[in-house]
Write an enzyme that holds these catalytic residues in place. Structure first.
Site, PDB file in Angstrom:
ATOM      1  N   ASP A  97       5.897  -2.403   4.267  1.00  0.00           N
ATOM      2  CA  ASP A  97       4.613  -1.854   4.119  1.00  0.00           C
ATOM      3  C   ASP A  97       4.652  -0.124   4.121  1.00  0.00           C
ATOM      4  O   ASP A  97       5.845   0.343   4.075  1.00  0.00           O
ATOM      5  CB  ASP A  97       3.974  -2.397   5.386  1.00  0.00           C
ATOM      6  CG  ASP A  97       2.580  -2.294   5.582  1.00  0.00           C
ATOM      7  OD1 ASP A  97       1.792  -1.400   4.812  1.00  0.00           O
ATOM      8  OD2 ASP A  97       1.847  -2.968   6.121  1.00  0.00           O
ATOM      9  N   TRP A  98       3.667   0.674   4.328  1.00  0.00           N
ATOM     10  CA  TRP A  98       3.387   2.056   3.987  1.00  0.00           C
ATOM     11  C   TRP A  98       4.297   2.927   5.018  1.00  0.00           C
ATOM     12  O   TRP A  98       4.077   2.567   6.230  1.00  0.00           O
ATOM     13  CB  TRP A  98       2.164   2.533   3.773  1.00  0.00           C
ATOM     14  CG  TRP A  98       1.776   2.736   2.316  1.00  0.00           C
ATOM     15  CD1 TRP A  98       1.147   3.770   1.656  1.00  0.00           C
ATOM     16  CD2 TRP A  98       2.054   1.720   1.151  1.00  0.00           C
ATOM     17  NE1 TRP A  98       0.988   3.605   0.432  1.00  0.00           N
ATOM     18  CE2 TRP A  98       1.600   2.147   0.055  1.00  0.00           C
ATOM     19  CE3 TRP A  98       2.764   0.461   1.182  1.00  0.00           C
ATOM     20  CZ2 TRP A  98       1.619   1.683  -1.150  1.00  0.00           C
ATOM     21  CZ3 TRP A  98       2.777  -0.116  -0.079  1.00  0.00           C
ATOM     22  CH2 TRP A  98       2.233   0.455  -1.420  1.00  0.00           C
TER      23      TRP A  98
END
Length: 626
Positions: free
Chosen positions: A327-328
């Protein structure tokens, strides 16, 4: 825009991606993917291999050009990340006009041809076919056909309809050059306060599994090919049970908990999605607390850093050998305007960016989401902390997806086709019908307990389907849609029926970037709103629609309203058609609705449903329509 093909000595048309005047094995469309990958890997510099391992945000120029300056979120000019950092995976944000989107995609691919081996770009996106606009989660449909949120697709209880939606979305994505989807979301909506439930298929692991596989098949087909969109299924091993419903995008929401011991429920959708061939899997930010799996305590660090989860569970136990995308922004702090958002390094905050990246690779991930810091990975290799063989293992998985998508043969799109396909009339009509059909009738024609004895209109006027020719008082319904209900009046006392739309309540927060887009906190409607609705109901029967991006506490509304429906991404016009029975509302609740916030607070975050809900999962009244 498409360049002319070269022809090999034996008459095979190919793209001479490295410009050496001959067809190398990686350029030969006849060879197996595995052989082409190995040939290309042997040719790449370390910097090119490292560039494959980053996927970051990109923004398009509104005129169809690549953006050559930092954008609102993207950090660098496009030519810098493509030509200097060798990145070729990008998550695109705003796309408005389809023709301009296609032109931009082609300009990006043309830029990529200037790299040493001409590796084409893979453009990905978060969901962009529904209503919620949240740059951290999804985008509203805009030029694309508009459908209910995934919760609304779940309310339809129809795997074929979900696959049809995904197939239409696939066609629209491919038309503008989007070849990767950062979805489906397979998290279970077991924690009512959690902000991301609208993007899920609800609370039931069996339904989530069935619809998730149908969704994947609609985007990817039975196997990846030149017409596919590669899916990254998320969030492994299930991102729904956030402590107190707070989201792990934010430091105060980092803990993921399992007080009911239901970890297996949250994991359940992933083995079938792996068997169905998902191209990618994304772990969530969450940090498990007191989680024991197969008798072993899981280290309390974010799932993206967790070797027990990514390698031990996902790769070794479940046999997944595809791409794992984090995820970011797990590595670096994010600078947005004058704000500094800490990296989502939950449980490993003490590590510096080098240490975080090293740990992510040790865990078993292949690609860093939201990052472009290639210099850190190159430095880790130079220091001997990461081997080039480890880089090659991830690059091999990543390149295989590009080859299977046919990007090396032709990554370009046709502007005219994009303009014709995106938002096509029949696609919009199917999406509109799904919006109306997903509406869930919770209460229909029940007595309104607070109505005044002086009211002269019977509750039958507010029983669905609504008859034609009514005088209608509306709130939060567009004038165009309201006119289709009948004659619109200014005061409830002049109306045969009132139609009011509400959004599920939340506690506004706006101190941190992204917070204002996330609906978090209490599910109780304010008492003043309930009192005002009661005053309307004292004058005429009341029809309420509540937009359920989260399962609101509807208990105080039921005695006030004659009819109550729920929606999950439905335009005003589509709602009106549902209320009138033009498209019969057949939705069924994708989750339990709680009776009170006390019930929510006393409920285990990982447990699907309640012993005594206000309305149970699967509830939905069907109308008698001639």
């Amino acid at each position: 825009m498409r360049p002319e093909l070269s022809t090999s000595e034996d008459g095979v048309a190919y793209r001479d991606l490295n410009g050496n005047g001959r067809m190398d094995p990686y350029e030969d469309p006849r060879l197996p993917v595995e052989e082409r990958v190995e040939d290309l890997l042997a040719r790449l510099s370390l910097a090119e291999k490292v560039g494959l391992m980053f996927q970051t945000v990109i923004e398009a120029g509104s005129d169809g050009t690549v953006l050559e300056h930092p954008g609102n979120i993207s950090k660098s000019p496009t030519s810098t990340v493509v030509l200097e950092k060798h990145l070729n995976h990008f998550n695109v944000h705003a796309l408005d006009d389809p023709r301009m989107a296609a032109r931009w995609s082609n300009a990006l691919q043309a830029l990529a041809e200037r790299t040493p081996h001409g590796i084409p770009v893979t453009v990905s996106t978060d969901p962009r076919h529904a209503f919620i606009e949240n740059v951290g989660v999804s985008f509203s449909a805009g030029a694309f056909s508009q459908w209910p949120e995934p919760l609304g697709l779940a309310a339809l209880r129809d795997a074929d309809a979900v696959r049809r939606f995904a197939d239409i979305a696939r066609q629209e994505y491919v038309a503008v050059g989007i070849r990767a989807a950062l979805h489906p979301t397979l998290d279970l909506a077991t924690e009512p306060r959690w902000a991301r439930q609208a993007g899920t298929f609800g609370q039931d692991p069996d339904l989530v599994t069935e619809l998730g596989v149908a969704y994947l098949k609609g985007f990817q087909g039975d196997s990846l090919g030149s017409d596919s969109v590669a899916c990254t299924s998320k969030h492994f091993p299930g991102g729904g049970p956030q402590m107190d419903g707070e989201d792990a995008h934010f430091p105060y929401g980092r803990e993921q908990v399992y007080p009911g011991g239901r970890f297996a429920d949250h994991l359940k959708p992933f083995p079938p999605i792996i068997e169905a061939g998902t191209a990618g899997i994304m772990p969530y930010y969450g940090m498990p607390v007191d989680l024991v799996v197969d008798g072993v305590e899981i280290e309390p660090i974010g799932f993206g850093y967790n070797k027990q989860v990514v390698t031990g569970l996902l790769r070794d136990k479940l046999g997944y050998d595809g791409v794992v995308v984090t995820d970011w922004e797990l590595v670096n702090d994010n600078h947005v305007g004058d704000q500094v958002l800490p990296a989502r390094a939950w449980g490993v905050e003490h590590l510096d960016p080098h240490g975080r990246m090293e740990l992510i690779l040790e865990a078993g991930a292949d690609q860093f989401g939201g990052e472009e810091c290639v210099e850190i990975l190159l430095d880790l290799v130079a220091q001997g902390r990461v081997t080039e063989a480890r880089i090659v293992a991830s690059a091999r998985r990543i390149l295989a997806v590009k080859f299977r998508l046919g990007l090396f043969e032709d990554p370009y799109v046709d502007e005219d086709a994009a303009a014709a396909i995106v938002g096509r009339d029949d696609f919009r009509e199917e999406g509109y019908a799904a919006q109306a059909r997903s509406v869930t009738v919770l209460q229909n024609g029940a007595p309104a307990g607070v109505r005044s004895p002086a009211a002269t209109v019977t509750c039958a006027e507010a029983t669905l389907p609504l008859r034609d020719g009514l005088s209608v008082y509306v709130e939060n319904v567009s004038p165009e849609a309201a006119a289709r209900l009948g004659t619109v009046v200014e005061r409830p006392e002049d109306a045969d029926v009132a139609v009011v739309r509400l959004t599920a309540p939340f506690d506004p927060r706006s101190d941190l970037f992204l917070e204002s887009w996330f609906h978090q906190g209490s599910l109780d409607f304010p008492p003043g709103l309930v009192a005002r609705l009661a005053r309307i109901a004292a004058q005429c029967p009341l029809v309420l629609d509540v937009v359920l991006d989260r399962p609101a506490v509807l208990t105080p509304l039921l005695p006030v309203a004659t009819t109550v429906v729920a929606s999950y991404g439905t335009s005003d016009a589509a709602l009106v058609d549902a209320l009138r029975g033009v498209h019969a509302p057949v939705g069924r609740l994708p989750f339990d609705l709680p009776r009170s916030m006390d019930q929510v607070r006393g409920h285990g975050e990982d447990v699907p449903g309640y012993d005594d809900p206000l309305f149970a999962f699967g509830h939905g009244l069907h109308l008698a329509i001639d």
